[in-house]
Design a protein around this motif. Structure first.
Motif, PDB file in Angstrom:
ATOM      1  N   ILE A 191      17.483   2.315   7.017  1.00 16.26           N
ATOM      2  CA  ILE A 191      17.780   1.434   5.881  1.00 16.26           C
ATOM      3  C   ILE A 191      16.481   0.802   5.404  1.00 16.26           C
ATOM      4  CG2 ILE A 191      19.031  -0.628   5.131  1.00 16.26           C
ATOM      5  CD1 ILE A 191      21.115  -0.016   7.308  1.00 16.26           C
ATOM      6  N   LYS A 192      16.186   0.929   4.132  1.00 13.57           N
ATOM      7  CA  LYS A 192      14.955   0.398   3.578  1.00 13.57           C
ATOM      8  C   LYS A 192      15.086  -1.105   3.311  1.00 13.57           C
ATOM      9  CE  LYS A 192      12.953   4.487   3.118  1.00 13.57           C
ATOM     10  NZ  LYS A 192      11.752   4.875   3.898  1.00 13.57           N
ATOM     11  N   ALA A 193      14.061  -1.863   3.695  1.00 16.33           N
ATOM     12  CA  ALA A 193      14.007  -3.293   3.392  1.00 16.33           C
ATOM     13  C   ALA A 193      13.282  -3.476   2.072  1.00 16.33           C
ATOM     14  CB  ALA A 193      13.287  -4.045   4.504  1.00 16.33           C
ATOM     15  N   GLY A 223       9.301 -18.264  -1.063  1.00 15.10           N
ATOM     16  CA  GLY A 223       9.774 -16.877  -1.032  1.00 15.10           C
ATOM     17  C   GLY A 223       9.901 -16.323   0.374  1.00 15.10           C
ATOM     18  N   VAL A 224       9.937 -15.006   0.460  1.00 15.80           N
ATOM     19  CA  VAL A 224      10.040 -14.315   1.744  1.00 15.80           C
ATOM     20  C   VAL A 224       8.740 -14.535   2.527  1.00 15.80           C
ATOM     21  CG1 VAL A 224      10.210 -12.022   2.827  1.00 15.80           C
ATOM     22  CG2 VAL A 224      11.624 -12.589   0.843  1.00 15.80           C
ATOM     23  N   THR A 225       8.841 -14.698   3.842  1.00 16.96           N
ATOM     24  CA  THR A 225       7.659 -14.924   4.670  1.00 16.96           C
ATOM     25  C   THR A 225       6.691 -13.741   4.546  1.00 16.96           C
ATOM     26  OG1 THR A 225       8.745 -13.930   6.586  1.00 16.96           O
ATOM     27  CG2 THR A 225       8.923 -16.318   6.341  1.00 16.96           C
ATOM     28  N   GLU A 226       5.412 -14.033   4.648  1.00 19.79           N
ATOM     29  CA  GLU A 226       4.384 -12.992   4.513  1.00 19.79           C
ATOM     30  C   GLU A 226       4.552 -11.909   5.577  1.00 19.79           C
ATOM     31  OE1 GLU A 226       2.134 -12.370   2.202  1.00 19.79           O
ATOM     32  OE2 GLU A 226       2.987 -14.032   1.058  1.00 19.79           O
ATOM     33  N   LYS A 227       4.942 -12.304   6.784  1.00 18.98           N
ATOM     34  CA  LYS A 227       5.131 -11.336   7.863  1.00 18.98           C
ATOM     35  C   LYS A 227       6.217 -10.334   7.497  1.00 18.98           C
ATOM     36  CE  LYS A 227       6.342 -10.960  12.767  1.00 18.98           C
ATOM     37  NZ  LYS A 227       6.723 -11.697  14.010  1.00 18.98           N
ATOM     38  N   LEU A 228       7.329 -10.826   6.997  1.00 13.61           N
ATOM     39  CA  LEU A 228       8.419  -9.924   6.629  1.00 13.61           C
ATOM     40  C   LEU A 228       8.049  -9.087   5.408  1.00 13.61           C
ATOM     41  CD1 LEU A 228      12.164 -10.966   6.728  1.00 13.61           C
ATOM     42  CD2 LEU A 228      11.329  -9.158   5.251  1.00 13.61           C
ATOM     43  N   LYS A 229       7.331  -9.708   4.481  1.00 12.88           N
ATOM     44  CA  LYS A 229       6.926  -8.986   3.272  1.00 12.88           C
ATOM     45  C   LYS A 229       6.028  -7.797   3.627  1.00 12.88           C
ATOM     46  CE  LYS A 229       6.066 -11.602  -0.219  1.00 12.88           C
ATOM     47  NZ  LYS A 229       5.370 -12.517  -1.167  1.00 12.88           N
ATOM     48  N   ARG A 230       5.148  -8.005   4.619  1.00 12.17           N
ATOM     49  CA  ARG A 230       4.260  -6.916   5.043  1.00 12.17           C
ATOM     50  C   ARG A 230       5.043  -5.778   5.694  1.00 12.17           C
ATOM     51  NH1 ARG A 230       0.890 -11.296   6.697  1.00 12.17           N
ATOM     52  NH2 ARG A 230       1.690 -11.076   8.834  1.00 12.17           N
ATOM     53  N   GLN A 231       6.176  -6.110   6.308  1.00 14.29           N
ATOM     54  CA  GLN A 231       6.972  -5.094   6.984  1.00 14.29           C
ATOM     55  C   GLN A 231       7.973  -4.413   6.052  1.00 14.29           C
ATOM     56  OE1 GLN A 231       8.583  -6.313  10.895  1.00 14.29           O
ATOM     57  NE2 GLN A 231       7.280  -8.105  10.763  1.00 14.29           N
ATOM     58  N   ALA A 232       8.117  -4.930   4.844  1.00 18.67           N
ATOM     59  CA  ALA A 232       9.091  -4.370   3.909  1.00 18.67           C
ATOM     60  C   ALA A 232       8.706  -2.949   3.504  1.00 18.67           C
ATOM     61  CB  ALA A 232       9.194  -5.261   2.676  1.00 18.67           C
ATOM     62  N   ASP A 233       9.701  -2.137   3.235  1.00 17.80           N
ATOM     63  CA  ASP A 233       9.474  -0.754   2.803  1.00 17.80           C
ATOM     64  C   ASP A 233       9.185  -0.667   1.313  1.00 17.80           C
ATOM     65  OD1 ASP A 233      10.245   0.765   5.348  1.00 17.80           O
ATOM     66  OD2 ASP A 233      12.025  -0.472   5.029  1.00 17.80           O
ATOM     67  N   VAL A 234       9.785  -1.577   0.542  1.00 14.84           N
ATOM     68  CA  VAL A 234       9.665  -1.518  -0.912  1.00 14.84           C
ATOM     69  C   VAL A 234       9.445  -2.930  -1.466  1.00 14.84           C
ATOM     70  CG1 VAL A 234      10.731  -0.762  -3.071  1.00 14.84           C
ATOM     71  CG2 VAL A 234      11.300   0.421  -0.930  1.00 14.84           C
ATOM     72  N   LEU A 235       8.488  -3.074  -2.370  1.00 18.94           N
ATOM     73  CA  LEU A 235       8.282  -4.316  -3.107  1.00 18.94           C
ATOM     74  C   LEU A 235       8.548  -4.026  -4.580  1.00 18.94           C
ATOM     75  CD1 LEU A 235       4.959  -5.734  -1.571  1.00 18.94           C
ATOM     76  CD2 LEU A 235       7.306  -6.427  -1.039  1.00 18.94           C
ATOM     77  N   VAL A 236       9.383  -4.828  -5.206  1.00 16.80           N
ATOM     78  CA  VAL A 236       9.688  -4.642  -6.624  1.00 16.80           C
ATOM     79  C   VAL A 236       9.641  -5.993  -7.332  1.00 16.80           C
ATOM     80  CG1 VAL A 236      11.156  -2.631  -6.222  1.00 16.80           C
ATOM     81  CG2 VAL A 236      12.186  -4.914  -6.329  1.00 16.80           C
ATOM     82  N   LYS A 237       9.470  -5.928  -8.634  1.00 18.07           N
ATOM     83  CA  LYS A 237       9.506  -7.145  -9.434  1.00 18.07           C
ATOM     84  C   LYS A 237      10.612  -7.042 -10.467  1.00 18.07           C
ATOM     85  CE  LYS A 237       5.968  -5.506 -12.678  1.00 18.07           C
ATOM     86  NZ  LYS A 237       4.612  -5.753 -13.223  1.00 18.07           N
ATOM     87  N   ILE A 238      11.222  -8.183 -10.775  1.00 16.20           N
ATOM     88  CA  ILE A 238      12.198  -8.242 -11.860  1.00 16.20           C
ATOM     89  C   ILE A 238      11.417  -8.600 -13.123  1.00 16.20           C
ATOM     90  CG2 ILE A 238      14.249  -9.406 -12.751  1.00 16.20           C
ATOM     91  CD1 ILE A 238      15.019  -9.999  -9.850  1.00 16.20           C
ATOM     92  N   PRO A 239      11.440  -7.756 -14.136  1.00 14.40           N
ATOM     93  CA  PRO A 239      10.630  -8.027 -15.327  1.00 14.40           C
ATOM     94  C   PRO A 239      11.067  -9.304 -16.043  1.00 14.40           C
ATOM     95  CG  PRO A 239      12.163  -6.221 -15.727  1.00 14.40           C
ATOM     96  CD  PRO A 239      12.226  -6.514 -14.265  1.00 14.40           C
ATOM     97  N   LEU A 240      10.086 -10.068 -16.485  1.00 19.48           N
ATOM     98  CA  LEU A 240      10.326 -11.303 -17.232  1.00 19.48           C
ATOM     99  C   LEU A 240       9.740 -11.133 -18.634  1.00 19.48           C
ATOM    100  CD1 LEU A 240       9.287 -13.866 -14.468  1.00 19.48           C
ATOM    101  CD2 LEU A 240      11.604 -13.089 -15.026  1.00 19.48           C
ATOM    102  N   PHE A 241      10.543 -11.353 -19.648  1.00 16.37           N
ATOM    103  CA  PHE A 241      10.117 -11.087 -21.017  1.00 16.37           C
ATOM    104  C   PHE A 241       9.832 -12.355 -21.823  1.00 16.37           C
ATOM    105  CE2 PHE A 241      12.844  -7.586 -19.601  1.00 16.37           C
ATOM    106  CZ  PHE A 241      11.949  -6.532 -19.716  1.00 16.37           C
ATOM    107  N   GLY A 242      10.223 -13.500 -21.291  1.00 17.08           N
ATOM    108  CA  GLY A 242       9.957 -14.760 -21.973  1.00 17.08           C
ATOM    109  C   GLY A 242       8.804 -15.492 -21.322  1.00 17.08           C
TER     110      GLY A 242
END
Length: 282
Positions: A191-193, A223-242
């Protein structure tokens, strides 16, 4: 239907309930449920209801009598109290006439029943009860397999969280886990994080959310802890238009969950259409 009348605030049952309301020794050993709607949903979900405290006014209603009779068959203890005692147990300005003491045993990671593909929500330090309750309610609506709570997250059974869930807390499997334990389990289950990050290069709508996924949402400010963020499989952003710099964590969670639902529904429908075309050719 048998019940005991309590007239003293110093009654042991009342003192116990007040203690549970203030601080529980363990997060899920006992908690209070206030109001008929939440209590009805807990009953339907087969949550263990230990004690019920209600007023004469609530008992005199048709709905009140019916609910109390239903729950009394489960072995719960019933206590009639006055409004002054109820105010000690209630967490709202306008009590609804009934408060129950209940308990709920969370599952372990290995006890979870996952769909194919799995969709999990991981909470890493969310502090606001309204945010956590909204995420739980959305998880229920989106058909998430389970909600996994990491250390530092606010108490999922506190009254404000329960009210914000509108009863969905009783429909979504809950798991308490340490970060390391969770990441090892996710890897074992393939399962991908996935973590949202405003600095990520990949757009949420470009990511493949049809694979087994665990969305991770973190503290409102950090936000998410740096340790967990480093272990995540995928990083994505939600686009902001305003002009907004970020989104509320509960809003972000809802966007992610329903984008996953949209992609999975589209893939399933596409497969059905392809299968139908193949069968027609045959």
């Amino acid at each position: 239907m048998r019940y005991i009348e309590i007239t003293s605030r110093s009654n042991p049952h009342i003192r116990e309930a007040v203690t549970v309301k203030g601080k529980r020794p363990h997060k899920y050993d006992a908690f209070l449920i206030e109001g008929p709607h939440l209590l009805q949903m807990a009953f339907q979900a087969r949550i263990v209801i230990q004690k019920i405290f209600f007023t004469e006014e609530y008992l005199s209603t048709k709905e009140g009598t019916q609910l109390l009779r239903q729950i009394s068959r489960t072995g719960a203890e019933l206590f009639r109290i006055n409004r002054h005692i109820l105010s000690r147990l209630s967490d709202t300005e306008t009590p609804q006439g009934i408060v129950a003491m209940a308990s709920c045993r969370p599952l372990s990671l290995d006890e979870l029943r996952l769909r194919d593909p799995a969709l999990l929500i991981v909470i890493d330090g969310v502090q606001d009860p309204g945010n956590l309750g909204t995420i739980i309610r959305t998880s229920d609506a989106a058909g998430v397999d389970a909600l996994i709570l990491l250390p530092g997250t606010c108490d999922v059974f506190m009254p404000k969280v329960l009210r914000a869930t509108a009863g969905s807390i009783f429909n979504v499997p809950l798991v308490y886990s340490e970060t390391g334990e969770l990441m090892r389990w996710l890897q074992e289950k393939s399962i991908k994080a996935l973590v949202t990050d405003v600095k990520a290069s990949q757009n949420l709508y470009e990511a493949d959310l049809t694979q087994p996924l665990a969305f991770v949402f973190g503290h409102e400010a950090t936000g998410v802890t740096e340790k967990l963020k480093r272990q995540a499989d995928v990083l994505v952003k939600i686009p902001l238009f305003g002009e907004a710099e970020s989104l509320n964590v509960a809003i972000s969670a809802a966007i992610c969950m329903y984008e996953a639902v949209r992609q999975r529904t589209a893939k399933k429908n596409q497969a059905l259409v392809q299968s139908d075309r193949t069968s027609r050719k045959d």
